[in-house]
Design an enzyme around this catalytic site. Structure first.
Site, PDB file in Angstrom:
ATOM      1  N   ARG A  15       0.826  -1.218   0.000  1.00  0.00           N
ATOM      2  CA  ARG A  15       0.000   0.000   0.000  1.00  0.00           C
ATOM      3  C   ARG A  15       0.854   1.259   0.000  1.00  0.00           C
ATOM      4  O   ARG A  15       0.493   2.284   0.558  1.00  0.00           O
ATOM      5  CB  ARG A  15      -0.955   0.007   1.218  1.00  0.00           C
ATOM      6  CG  ARG A  15      -2.125  -0.937   1.049  1.00  0.00           C
ATOM      7  CD  ARG A  15      -3.153  -0.739   2.132  1.00  0.00           C
ATOM      8  NE  ARG A  15      -2.773  -1.353   3.388  1.00  0.00           N
ATOM      9  CZ  ARG A  15      -3.220  -0.981   4.581  1.00  0.00           C
ATOM     10  NH1 ARG A  15      -4.044   0.035   4.691  1.00  0.00           N
ATOM     11  NH2 ARG A  15      -2.829  -1.626   5.646  1.00  0.00           N
ATOM     12  N   LYS A  18      -0.729   4.692  -1.045  1.00  0.00           N
ATOM     13  CA  LYS A  18      -1.503   5.409  -0.023  1.00  0.00           C
ATOM     14  C   LYS A  18      -0.575   6.115   0.965  1.00  0.00           C
ATOM     15  O   LYS A  18      -0.730   7.304   1.252  1.00  0.00           O
ATOM     16  CB  LYS A  18      -2.387   4.377   0.684  1.00  0.00           C
ATOM     17  CG  LYS A  18      -3.350   4.963   1.681  1.00  0.00           C
ATOM     18  CD  LYS A  18      -4.197   3.840   2.296  1.00  0.00           C
ATOM     19  CE  LYS A  18      -5.103   4.382   3.372  1.00  0.00           C
ATOM     20  NZ  LYS A  18      -6.151   5.275   2.837  1.00  0.00           N
ATOM     21  N   ILE A 404     -29.402   9.128   8.924  1.00  0.00           N
ATOM     22  CA  ILE A 404     -29.313   7.953   8.056  1.00  0.00           C
ATOM     23  C   ILE A 404     -28.662   6.752   8.754  1.00  0.00           C
ATOM     24  O   ILE A 404     -28.690   5.635   8.261  1.00  0.00           O
ATOM     25  CB  ILE A 404     -28.591   8.310   6.733  1.00  0.00           C
ATOM     26  CG1 ILE A 404     -29.323   9.465   6.045  1.00  0.00           C
ATOM     27  CG2 ILE A 404     -28.510   7.149   5.779  1.00  0.00           C
ATOM     28  CD1 ILE A 404     -30.802   9.225   5.761  1.00  0.00           C
ATOM     29  N   TRP A 534     -20.517  -5.184  -3.078  1.00  0.00           N
ATOM     30  CA  TRP A 534     -19.257  -4.764  -2.495  1.00  0.00           C
ATOM     31  C   TRP A 534     -18.438  -5.940  -1.962  1.00  0.00           C
ATOM     32  O   TRP A 534     -17.547  -5.774  -1.139  1.00  0.00           O
ATOM     33  CB  TRP A 534     -19.505  -3.677  -1.430  1.00  0.00           C
ATOM     34  CG  TRP A 534     -20.090  -2.434  -2.051  1.00  0.00           C
ATOM     35  CD1 TRP A 534     -20.204  -2.167  -3.395  1.00  0.00           C
ATOM     36  CD2 TRP A 534     -20.645  -1.284  -1.386  1.00  0.00           C
ATOM     37  NE1 TRP A 534     -20.793  -0.938  -3.599  1.00  0.00           N
ATOM     38  CE2 TRP A 534     -21.073  -0.377  -2.385  1.00  0.00           C
ATOM     39  CE3 TRP A 534     -20.815  -0.927  -0.029  1.00  0.00           C
ATOM     40  CZ2 TRP A 534     -21.666   0.855  -2.080  1.00  0.00           C
ATOM     41  CZ3 TRP A 534     -21.405   0.297   0.261  1.00  0.00           C
ATOM     42  CH2 TRP A 534     -21.822   1.173  -0.750  1.00  0.00           C
ATOM     43  N   GLU A 578     -26.016   0.830  -8.806  1.00  0.00           N
ATOM     44  CA  GLU A 578     -24.653   0.592  -9.293  1.00  0.00           C
ATOM     45  C   GLU A 578     -24.495  -0.791  -9.906  1.00  0.00           C
ATOM     46  O   GLU A 578     -23.746  -0.992 -10.860  1.00  0.00           O
ATOM     47  CB  GLU A 578     -23.703   0.759  -8.108  1.00  0.00           C
ATOM     48  CG  GLU A 578     -22.357   0.085  -8.238  1.00  0.00           C
ATOM     49  CD  GLU A 578     -21.708  -0.114  -6.873  1.00  0.00           C
ATOM     50  OE1 GLU A 578     -21.830   0.783  -6.029  1.00  0.00           O
ATOM     51  OE2 GLU A 578     -21.098  -1.182  -6.666  1.00  0.00           O
ATOM     52  N   GLU A 637     -30.471  11.131  -1.765  1.00  0.00           N
ATOM     53  CA  GLU A 637     -29.646  12.320  -1.866  1.00  0.00           C
ATOM     54  C   GLU A 637     -30.391  13.373  -2.692  1.00  0.00           C
ATOM     55  O   GLU A 637     -30.945  13.057  -3.730  1.00  0.00           O
ATOM     56  CB  GLU A 637     -28.358  11.937  -2.576  1.00  0.00           C
ATOM     57  CG  GLU A 637     -27.391  13.057  -2.670  1.00  0.00           C
ATOM     58  CD  GLU A 637     -26.208  12.660  -3.535  1.00  0.00           C
ATOM     59  OE1 GLU A 637     -25.557  11.659  -3.214  1.00  0.00           O
ATOM     60  OE2 GLU A 637     -25.976  13.355  -4.525  1.00  0.00           O
ATOM     61  N   HIS A 666     -21.064  14.978   2.712  1.00  0.00           N
ATOM     62  CA  HIS A 666     -19.701  14.769   2.229  1.00  0.00           C
ATOM     63  C   HIS A 666     -18.836  15.999   2.392  1.00  0.00           C
ATOM     64  O   HIS A 666     -17.642  15.957   2.147  1.00  0.00           O
ATOM     65  CB  HIS A 666     -19.735  14.310   0.771  1.00  0.00           C
ATOM     66  CG  HIS A 666     -20.588  13.086   0.600  1.00  0.00           C
ATOM     67  ND1 HIS A 666     -21.922  13.167   0.274  1.00  0.00           N
ATOM     68  CD2 HIS A 666     -20.311  11.781   0.769  1.00  0.00           C
ATOM     69  CE1 HIS A 666     -22.423  11.941   0.234  1.00  0.00           C
ATOM     70  NE2 HIS A 666     -21.469  11.086   0.528  1.00  0.00           N
ATOM     71  N   CYS A 698     -26.837  11.309   3.887  1.00  0.00           N
ATOM     72  CA  CYS A 698     -26.226   9.993   4.095  1.00  0.00           C
ATOM     73  C   CYS A 698     -25.766   9.921   5.550  1.00  0.00           C
ATOM     74  O   CYS A 698     -26.033  10.837   6.327  1.00  0.00           O
ATOM     75  CB  CYS A 698     -25.059   9.807   3.110  1.00  0.00           C
ATOM     76  SG  CYS A 698     -24.481   8.093   3.000  1.00  0.00           S
TER      77      CYS A 698
END
Ligand code: GLN
Ligand code: ZN
Length: 727
Positions: A15, A18, A404, A534, A578, A637, A666, A698
C-alpha cells in the site's frame, strides 16, 4: 500468440501508494521522497508485468485519478505542474465531483468541461514512455473521456468531440514510434447512440493513421463492434467474459485479419482462478475466426487486490481457488504455455484444489431458497393499510426528523476496535465503550429533538464488512485492499459459501439504544444487493440465488428486531443502482431479481415501518423499480441536484414517504438553514407534505461532532418552522 495485461493496481504490494501520497498531504513526505517513492512503485508494477506477460502499458500510474490526468493532458484546467494544485483539483475545496466508474466500485473524478477548447497541455503519456523506454503508452480515448465528463450541453457532444480530435492527433503523433498505444475506450460498451458511432468512426478513421492504436474495451460487449472492423487500427480489446454478445458477434461476423484481437479471458473483476483448460478451448474455438490473437484480462486488474500470496489466515481450500492481480498475470503466462503445448503440468496444478470444507454448503439454506413462493416476496398488507397501522403506533409529527444511521467514528473508536480484534482489548471493555458511545448518541439526539433515533453504528467498521463478518459463507483477507478512489482503500469480503446467520447480528446494540429512550430507534441493516455488490461473489450459483440467501438472513434479522419491539427498520441499498448492467436492454432481467431480493429481505410485519436509503440522486430511469421495492419510506440524496430529483418522484406519482437529503454530508461545511429549507419547500411543491421526512443525505460517519451538532440543530429548526407554518 502473445499476452497483454493492463490496469495492474497502483496501490502497491505494501500500500505504498496510499502511504506516500497521504504522507505528502500531511507534510511527512517531501516532494522528492514522493517522486522517488512513486518511481519505485512504478518499477514494482512494471516488474510484475515483465515477469509474466509479453506486453503492458506504461504511464498508467496517477497521483490520484487517471481521468483527472487526462483532463490535464487535454488542457481542460489550467495547471502549472505544481503538486499542490493537482491535489487541489482532486480533493480541495471545489474539487471535481467523484462518481462511480461504470458499474464498478471505483470512483473517478468527473472532469467538468465548460468550453470546447482543448490543447495538448501536458504530454504525460510521452513522458512516461520516454522515462521507461518500454510498454505501450497509456491514453484514455476521446469518446470515453468526453462521455464520462460533464458540463457541456448534451446536444453539443459532437462539437466537443470533434474539438478533441486535433489534440489527440498531436498526442498520437508524438507517440507514433511506439509499437502500440493503449487507448482506453470502455465507454464503447455503454448504450452508444448511432450519431456517436458515426463520430467514433470518423475520428478513428483519422487518428488510426497517426499511430498504431489498440482500442481497449471492457466490462461488457461493444454493441456496434462490426462497424469498427474497417478502421485503420492495430487491434481491438474485447471482454469475452462479461460480454457474451462479443462472442456472438465474433462467431457471426468473424474478425478482421489485419487486426490483433486482444481477447479478455481472465477475469479482472472477480477473484476465482481461471479454468485454464476451458480458457484454452475458448481460444482454440476463436482461432479460425480471427487473425492474430493476444490473450489478456477481461478488464483492468485494479478491481483486484495485488496478490493472494501473503494471506496466511485464509482456509487453504479457499486460498487455492483465488487469483488476485499478480496471479492473473501468471494465469496469462500459463494459458499461453498451454496454447503452445507447454507447461501442461503446471497448468494442471494451478487448477487442482483441495476439497471444499463441509461448512461451505448448507443444504437447509438451499432448501429454504428453493421453497420460496410468490407470497414470500410480498408484504402481508397493502401499503395504505400499513401506513395507517404504522402511524397509529409511531404518532410522528409532520415533517419527522431522522438521520441515516451512523454518527462520527472517532479515532478512539477505531483504535479500540483494532485493539479488540487483536485481542488486546477484552470483549467486555470493547462492548462497554460501544455502549458509552450509544448512550451519548441517544442523549445527543434527544437533546436535539429528533423524532426517529439511530444507535450510531459505532460498532461497525464498514456497512458491508460488519454483516459479512457475522454471516457464515464469507471470508476475509488481511491484505486484500483495493482502491475505491484516490488513495482511499477498502477490503472486499469474499462470499464463497452458502450464507447462514448463526445468530442475531444487530440486536444487542439496537435494543440497548432503544432501552435508553421513548422515541423509536431505527434498526439499521445493509441490504442484499449492496452486500453482493461490495464483495467478491462465488460463481458456482446464480447471483440471484446468492442474493436470496443473503435476503433471507436479513429477513431473519428484521424479524428478530420486530419481535424485540423495534418499530422502524431501515435497509440500506446504496448499490442497488450501481449493480445494474451497463446496457438498458439488460436492466429488466437484473432489476427483476434485485427487487425481489430486497422485498424478501424487507418482508416486515405490516405495522413495522420499513425504510430504505440510497445515496445518489439519479432516479429518473429507475423509478418503476424503486416503486416496486414496496418500502414504506425512502431517504435519498437531494442536495447536490438541488432537489431536482424530487420531480422524478412526482412524475411517477410516488405514493410512499420520502426523505430528500437536505444537506450534503460529504462536505465539512455546516449547511445553511436557508438551503435546507429550500429543498424542503421544493419537496412540498411536488409531493404531499404528509409524506416528507427531514434528514441528511447519508450517514455522518466521516464527519466530526463539531460539524454534526450545528448541522442537525439547524435541520431540526427548519423542520419545526415548516411544521408550525403548514401543520
Ligand atoms: N446507514 C449507513 C450509514 O449511515 C448508510 C451508509 C451509506 O448509505 N453509504 O453510514
Ligand atoms: Zn448513503
Amino acid at each position: 500468440m502473445r499476452t497483454y495485461a493492463y490496469g495492474y493496481p497502483r496501490l502497491g504490494s505494501r500500500r505504498q501508494y496510499k502511504t506516500l501520497i497521504e504522507g505528502f498531504w500531511q507534510g511527512k513526505v517531501t516532494e522528492a521522497e514522493l517522486e522517488e517513492g512513486l518511481r519505485a512503485l512504478e518499477e514494482e508494477r512494471l516488474g510484475a508485468y515483465r515477469a509474466q506477460v509479453d506486453h503492458y502499458p506504461v504511464g498508467e500510474l496517477s497521483l490520484y485519478d487517471p481521468m483527472l490526468d487526462m483532463a490535464l493532458v487535454l488542457g481542460v484546467y489550467p495547471w502549472t505542474g505544481r503538486l499542490e494544485d493537482y491535489f487541489a483539483l482532486a480533493r480541495g475545496e471545489g474539487a471535481l465531483e467523484l462518481t462511480k466508474w461504470f458499474n464498478t466500485n471505483y470512483h473517478y473524478l468527473v472532469p467538468e468541461i465548460p468550453s470546447p477548447r482543448f490543447r495538448l497541455a501536458w504530454n504525460k503519456p510521452l513522458k512516461a514512455w520516454e522515462a521507461h523506454k518500454e510498454g505501450f503508452p497509456y491514453v484514455i480515448g476521446p469518446y470515453t473521456f468526453l462521455r464520462l465528463s460533464k458540463g457541456y450541453p448534451e446536444e453539443a457532444f459532437g462539437a466537443y468531440f470533434q474539438a478533441l480530435i486535433p489534440v489527440y492527433e498531436e498526442l498520437f503523433q508524438s507517440l507514433s514510434g511506439a509499437e502500440a498505444i493503449h487507448v482506453d475506450e470502455p465507454a464503447f460498451v455503454l448504450d452508444v447512440p448511432e450519431e456517436h458511432v458515426a463520430l467514433i468512426r470518423e475520428a478513428y478513421a483519422h487518428l488510426g493513421r497517426k499511430a498504431p492504436l489498440l482500442l481497449m474495451t471492457y466490462y461488457e460487449a461493444v454493441g456496434f463492434l462490426p462497424t469498427l472492423y474497417d478502421l485503420p487500427l492495430k487491434g481491438l480489446g474485447l471482454d469475452l467474459l462479461h460480454g457474451p454478445q462479443n462472442l456472438e458477434t465474433l462467431r457471426r461476423e468473424g474478425f478482421p485479419r489485419d487486426k490483433v484481437l486482444v481477447a479478455g479471458l481472465v477475469d479482472g473483476r472477480n477473484v476465482w482462478k481461471t479454468d485454464l483448460r476451458r480458457a484454452k478451448a475458448q481460444v482454440e474455438a476463436l482461432r479460425p475466426l480471427v487473425g492474430e490473437i493476444w490473450i489478456s484480462p477481461a478488464g483492468p486488474l485494479y478491481h483486484l487486490p495485488v496478490t493472494v500470496e501473503p494471506e496466511a489466515k485464509l482456509e487453504p481450500a479457499l486460498k487455492a481457488r483465488l487469483a488476485f492481480a499478480k496471479e492473473r498475470l501468471k494465469e496469462l503466462r500459463l494459458l499461453k504455455g498451454l496454447l503452445l503445448g507447454e507447461g501442461e503440468e503446471e497448468a494442471h496444478r494451478w487448477n487442482a484444489y483441495p476439497e471444499p470444507g463441509a461448512h461451505w454448503y448448507h443444504p437447509e439454506v438451499r432448501a429454504r431458497v428453493k421453497a420460496l413462493s410468490p407470497e414470500d416476496f410480498e408484504r402481508e398488507a397493502p401499503y395504505p393499510e400499513r401506513r395507517r397501522r404504522q402511524e397509529a403506533r409511531l404518532r410522528l409529527p409532520l415533517f419527522p426528523t431522522t438521520t441515516i444511521g451512523s454518527f462520527p467514528q472517532t479515532e478512539e473508536m477505531r483504535k479500540a476496535r483494532t485493539a479488540f480484534r487483536q485481542g488486546k482489548l477484552s470483549p467486555e471493555a470493547y462492548q462497554a465503550l460501544v455502549r458509552e458511545r450509544i448512550r451519548e448518541a441517544i442523549r445527543f439526539q434527544e437533546e436535539l429533538g429528533l423524532d426517529v433515533l439511530v444507535h450510531g453504528e459505532f460498532e461497525r467498521s464498514d456497512m458491508v464488512e460488519f454483516f459479512a463478518e457475522r454471516l457464515e459463507g464469507f471470508a476475509f483477507t488481511e491484505g486484500g485492499w483495493v482502491l475505491s478512489y484516490g488513495t482511499r482503500v477498502y477490503r472486499p469480503p469474499i462470499l464463497f459459501g452458502d450464507v447462514r446467520r448463526p445468530r442475531p447480528m444487530t440486536l444487542e446494540e439496537i435494543l440497548y439504544a432503544q432501552s435508553l429512550t421513548d422515541k423509536p430507534v431505527k434498526g439499521m441493516l445493509t441490504g442484499p444487493i449492496t452486500l453482493l455488490a461490495w464483495s467478491y461473489v462465488r460463481e458456482d450459483l446464480p447471483l440471484e440465488e446468492v442474493a436470496y440467501q443473503l435476503a433471507l438472513a436479513i429477513q431473519d434479522e428484521v424479524r428478530d428486531l420486530e419481535e424485540a419491539g423495534i418499530l422502524v427498520v431501515q435497509i440500506d441499498e446504496p448499490a442497488f443502482r450501481e449493480k445494474a448492467p451497463l446496457k438498458r436492454r439488460d436492466w429488466p432481467a437484473y432489476f427483476a431479481w434485485a427487487v425481489k431480493a430486497f422485498r424478501l429481505a424487507s418482508r416486515a410485519r405490516p405495522e413495522t415501518q420499513l425504510h430504505t436509503h440510497m445515496c445518489y440522486s439519479e432516479f429518473n430511469e429507475i423509478m418503476p423499480y424503486i416503486e416496486a421495492l414496496d418500502a414504506d419510506v425512502i431517504s435519498i440524496e437531494a442536495t447536490r441536484s438541488r432537489g431536482e430529483v424530487l420531480e422524478a418522484f412526482e412524475r411517477q406519482g410516488y405514493t410512499r414517504e420520502i426523505g430528500p437529503g437536505v444537506y450534503d454530508v460529504h462536505s465539512p461545511a455546516v449547511p445553511s438553514p436557508e438551503a435546507m429549507e429550500a429543498i424542503l419547500r421544493r419537496a412540498i411543491q411536488v409531493l404531499p407534505k404528509e409524506g416528507i421526512w427531514v434528514n441528511p443525505d447519508c450517514g455522518l460517519k466521516t464527519r466530526r461532532w463539531e460539524e454534526v451538532r450545528p448541522a442537525l440543530e439547524g435541520m431540526v429548526r427548519v423542520a419545526r418552522k415548516l411544521r408550525e407554518e403548514l401543520g
